[in-house]
Design a protein around this motif. Structure first.
Motif, PDB file in Angstrom:
ATOM      1  N   VAL A 113       0.835  -1.199   0.000  1.00  0.00           N
ATOM      2  CA  VAL A 113       0.000   0.000   0.000  1.00  0.00           C
ATOM      3  C   VAL A 113       0.871   1.251   0.000  1.00  0.00           C
ATOM      4  O   VAL A 113       0.599   2.207  -0.732  1.00  0.00           O
ATOM      5  N   VAL A 114       1.932   1.226   0.798  1.00  0.00           N
ATOM      6  CA  VAL A 114       2.785   2.420   0.938  1.00  0.00           C
ATOM      7  C   VAL A 114       3.526   2.780  -0.346  1.00  0.00           C
ATOM      8  O   VAL A 114       3.987   3.904  -0.485  1.00  0.00           O
ATOM      9  N   SER A 115       3.600   1.858  -1.283  1.00  0.00           N
ATOM     10  CA  SER A 115       4.188   2.216  -2.577  1.00  0.00           C
ATOM     11  C   SER A 115       3.122   2.423  -3.642  1.00  0.00           C
ATOM     12  O   SER A 115       3.331   3.155  -4.606  1.00  0.00           O
ATOM     13  N   GLU A 116       1.974   1.804  -3.498  1.00  0.00           N
ATOM     14  CA  GLU A 116       0.899   1.932  -4.498  1.00  0.00           C
ATOM     15  C   GLU A 116       0.266   3.316  -4.485  1.00  0.00           C
ATOM     16  O   GLU A 116      -0.047   3.869  -5.540  1.00  0.00           O
ATOM     17  N   ILE A 117       0.062   3.880  -3.321  1.00  0.00           N
ATOM     18  CA  ILE A 117      -0.595   5.196  -3.246  1.00  0.00           C
ATOM     19  C   ILE A 117       0.278   6.285  -3.884  1.00  0.00           C
ATOM     20  O   ILE A 117      -0.200   7.017  -4.744  1.00  0.00           O
ATOM     21  N   PRO A 118       1.574   6.391  -3.537  1.00  0.00           N
ATOM     22  CA  PRO A 118       2.395   7.411  -4.211  1.00  0.00           C
ATOM     23  C   PRO A 118       2.586   7.146  -5.708  1.00  0.00           C
ATOM     24  O   PRO A 118       2.860   8.066  -6.472  1.00  0.00           O
ATOM     25  N   ASN A 119       2.410   5.892  -6.121  1.00  0.00           N
ATOM     26  CA  ASN A 119       2.513   5.566  -7.543  1.00  0.00           C
ATOM     27  C   ASN A 119       1.212   5.821  -8.291  1.00  0.00           C
ATOM     28  O   ASN A 119       1.131   5.547  -9.484  1.00  0.00           O
ATOM     29  N   GLY A 120       0.200   6.292  -7.602  1.00  0.00           N
ATOM     30  CA  GLY A 120      -1.030   6.692  -8.271  1.00  0.00           C
ATOM     31  C   GLY A 120      -2.085   5.617  -8.407  1.00  0.00           C
ATOM     32  O   GLY A 120      -2.978   5.734  -9.238  1.00  0.00           O
ATOM     33  N   ASN A 121      -2.009   4.581  -7.590  1.00  0.00           N
ATOM     34  CA  ASN A 121      -3.029   3.529  -7.646  1.00  0.00           C
ATOM     35  C   ASN A 121      -4.255   4.008  -6.857  1.00  0.00           C
ATOM     36  O   ASN A 121      -4.362   3.797  -5.648  1.00  0.00           O
ATOM     37  N   VAL A 122      -5.155   4.646  -7.562  1.00  0.00           N
ATOM     38  CA  VAL A 122      -6.350   5.236  -6.936  1.00  0.00           C
ATOM     39  C   VAL A 122      -7.224   4.154  -6.308  1.00  0.00           C
ATOM     40  O   VAL A 122      -7.813   4.364  -5.249  1.00  0.00           O
ATOM     41  N   SER A 123      -7.276   2.993  -6.934  1.00  0.00           N
ATOM     42  CA  SER A 123      -8.091   1.901  -6.385  1.00  0.00           C
ATOM     43  C   SER A 123      -7.635   1.525  -4.984  1.00  0.00           C
ATOM     44  O   SER A 123      -8.461   1.283  -4.102  1.00  0.00           O
ATOM     45  N   VAL A 124      -6.330   1.484  -4.759  1.00  0.00           N
ATOM     46  CA  VAL A 124      -5.811   1.170  -3.429  1.00  0.00           C
ATOM     47  C   VAL A 124      -6.173   2.280  -2.452  1.00  0.00           C
ATOM     48  O   VAL A 124      -6.569   2.011  -1.315  1.00  0.00           O
ATOM     49  N   GLY A 125      -6.079   3.532  -2.886  1.00  0.00           N
ATOM     50  CA  GLY A 125      -6.463   4.653  -2.024  1.00  0.00           C
ATOM     51  C   GLY A 125      -7.931   4.603  -1.636  1.00  0.00           C
ATOM     52  O   GLY A 125      -8.295   4.837  -0.484  1.00  0.00           O
ATOM     53  N   ILE A 126      -8.776   4.278  -2.600  1.00  0.00           N
ATOM     54  CA  ILE A 126     -10.211   4.172  -2.317  1.00  0.00           C
ATOM     55  C   ILE A 126     -10.490   3.009  -1.379  1.00  0.00           C
ATOM     56  O   ILE A 126     -11.255   3.141  -0.417  1.00  0.00           O
ATOM     57  N   PHE A 127      -9.855   1.867  -1.645  1.00  0.00           N
ATOM     58  CA  PHE A 127     -10.063   0.701  -0.779  1.00  0.00           C
ATOM     59  C   PHE A 127      -9.580   0.993   0.640  1.00  0.00           C
ATOM     60  O   PHE A 127     -10.272   0.671   1.615  1.00  0.00           O
ATOM     61  N   ALA A 128      -8.406   1.627   0.781  1.00  0.00           N
ATOM     62  CA  ALA A 128      -7.887   1.989   2.105  1.00  0.00           C
ATOM     63  C   ALA A 128      -8.844   2.951   2.811  1.00  0.00           C
ATOM     64  O   ALA A 128      -9.077   2.843   4.023  1.00  0.00           O
ATOM     65  N   SER A 129      -9.409   3.875   2.043  1.00  0.00           N
ATOM     66  CA  SER A 129     -10.371   4.823   2.592  1.00  0.00           C
ATOM     67  C   SER A 129     -11.589   4.113   3.164  1.00  0.00           C
ATOM     68  O   SER A 129     -12.013   4.372   4.297  1.00  0.00           O
ATOM     69  N   ARG A 130     -12.138   3.212   2.389  1.00  0.00           N
ATOM     70  CA  ARG A 130     -13.344   2.500   2.824  1.00  0.00           C
ATOM     71  C   ARG A 130     -13.043   1.600   4.013  1.00  0.00           C
ATOM     72  O   ARG A 130     -13.885   1.441   4.901  1.00  0.00           O
ATOM     73  N   LEU A 131     -11.856   1.028   4.032  1.00  0.00           N
ATOM     74  CA  LEU A 131     -11.449   0.211   5.182  1.00  0.00           C
ATOM     75  C   LEU A 131     -11.371   1.071   6.448  1.00  0.00           C
ATOM     76  O   LEU A 131     -11.830   0.657   7.515  1.00  0.00           O
ATOM     77  N   SER A 132     -10.828   2.259   6.335  1.00  0.00           N
ATOM     78  CA  SER A 132     -10.738   3.168   7.483  1.00  0.00           C
ATOM     79  C   SER A 132     -12.116   3.599   7.971  1.00  0.00           C
ATOM     80  O   SER A 132     -12.357   3.694   9.181  1.00  0.00           O
ATOM     81  N   ILE A 133     -13.025   3.857   7.051  1.00  0.00           N
ATOM     82  CA  ILE A 133     -14.390   4.237   7.429  1.00  0.00           C
ATOM     83  C   ILE A 133     -15.086   3.066   8.112  1.00  0.00           C
ATOM     84  O   ILE A 133     -15.738   3.242   9.154  1.00  0.00           O
ATOM     85  N   ALA A 134     -14.935   1.874   7.544  1.00  0.00           N
ATOM     86  CA  ALA A 134     -15.543   0.679   8.158  1.00  0.00           C
ATOM     87  C   ALA A 134     -14.976   0.445   9.552  1.00  0.00           C
ATOM     88  O   ALA A 134     -15.720   0.146  10.495  1.00  0.00           O
ATOM     89  N   ALA A 135     -13.669   0.598   9.698  1.00  0.00           N
ATOM     90  CA  ALA A 135     -13.043   0.426  11.014  1.00  0.00           C
ATOM     91  C   ALA A 135     -13.572   1.467  11.997  1.00  0.00           C
ATOM     92  O   ALA A 135     -13.840   1.157  13.160  1.00  0.00           O
ATOM     93  N   GLY A 136     -13.736   2.698  11.532  1.00  0.00           N
ATOM     94  CA  GLY A 136     -14.283   3.744  12.390  1.00  0.00           C
ATOM     95  C   GLY A 136     -15.698   3.420  12.850  1.00  0.00           C
ATOM     96  O   GLY A 136     -16.045   3.614  14.018  1.00  0.00           O
ATOM     97  N   LEU A 137     -16.508   2.917  11.940  1.00  0.00           N
ATOM     98  CA  LEU A 137     -17.878   2.526  12.306  1.00  0.00           C
ATOM     99  C   LEU A 137     -17.871   1.409  13.346  1.00  0.00           C
ATOM    100  O   LEU A 137     -18.631   1.452  14.329  1.00  0.00           O
ATOM    101  N   LEU A 138     -17.023   0.411  13.129  1.00  0.00           N
ATOM    102  CA  LEU A 138     -16.962  -0.700  14.087  1.00  0.00           C
ATOM    103  C   LEU A 138     -16.450  -0.231  15.447  1.00  0.00           C
ATOM    104  O   LEU A 138     -17.002  -0.603  16.487  1.00  0.00           O
ATOM    105  N   MET A 139     -15.402   0.580  15.436  1.00  0.00           N
ATOM    106  CA  MET A 139     -14.882   1.087  16.716  1.00  0.00           C
ATOM    107  C   MET A 139     -15.913   1.948  17.426  1.00  0.00           C
ATOM    108  O   MET A 139     -16.054   1.886  18.651  1.00  0.00           O
TER     109      MET A 139
END
Length: 145
Positions: A113-139
């Protein structure tokens, strides 16, 4: 009228505690990743280079998801907290777990992930975003007494 003023003062006190926790969270999120989200976002806004523009989008999604996830935890903490210290503790817990979840995501994926985001992999950024939101909801749901 006096009772209403008490509610407004309570709102302002909780706001004065919550906003700095969110700001510290943003700072923590940006120092715990090897890439600099705000630099990537700025570079993407000042160029026509598609790769830099994609990196900016990926970084914005990733950081935005972490911020939303932490805000959800803070909203639940405000609702459930018995006092201001309780709110601060839950805010810190939410912040720490957002970072942990990001690195668990990094660990379990077949890509870095740490290399995909700076390389412009938007899909990874979106997936990481949704994972963070889901984690926030669960917490947020886990905060109860």
């Amino acid at each position: 009228m006096l009772g209403q003023l008490d509610y407004v003062l309570n709102f302002l006190v909780y706001l004065a505690v919550t906003i700095p926790i969110l700001a510290v969270g943003i700072f923590v999120f940006t120092i715990t990743t090897p890439y600099k989200e705000f630099d990537l976002i700025k570079q993407g806004a000042q160029t026509d280079d598609p790769k830099k523009m994609a990196a900016a989008k990926a970084a914005a999604h990733d950081l935005g998801g972490k911020i939303i996830g932490l805000a959800i935890v803070l909203a639940s903490a405000v609702y459930h907290s018995v006092n201001l210290w309780d709110l601060v503790i839950w805010g810190i817990v939410g912040m720490v777990f957002q970072v942990i979840i990001f690195y668990l995501f990094e660990w379990v994926t077949p890509f870095k992930v740490v290399s995909e985001i700076p390389n412009g992999n938007v899909s990874v950024g979106i997936f990481a975003s949704r994972l963070s939101i889901a984690a926030g909801l669960l917490m947020a749901a886990l905060i109860s007494y």
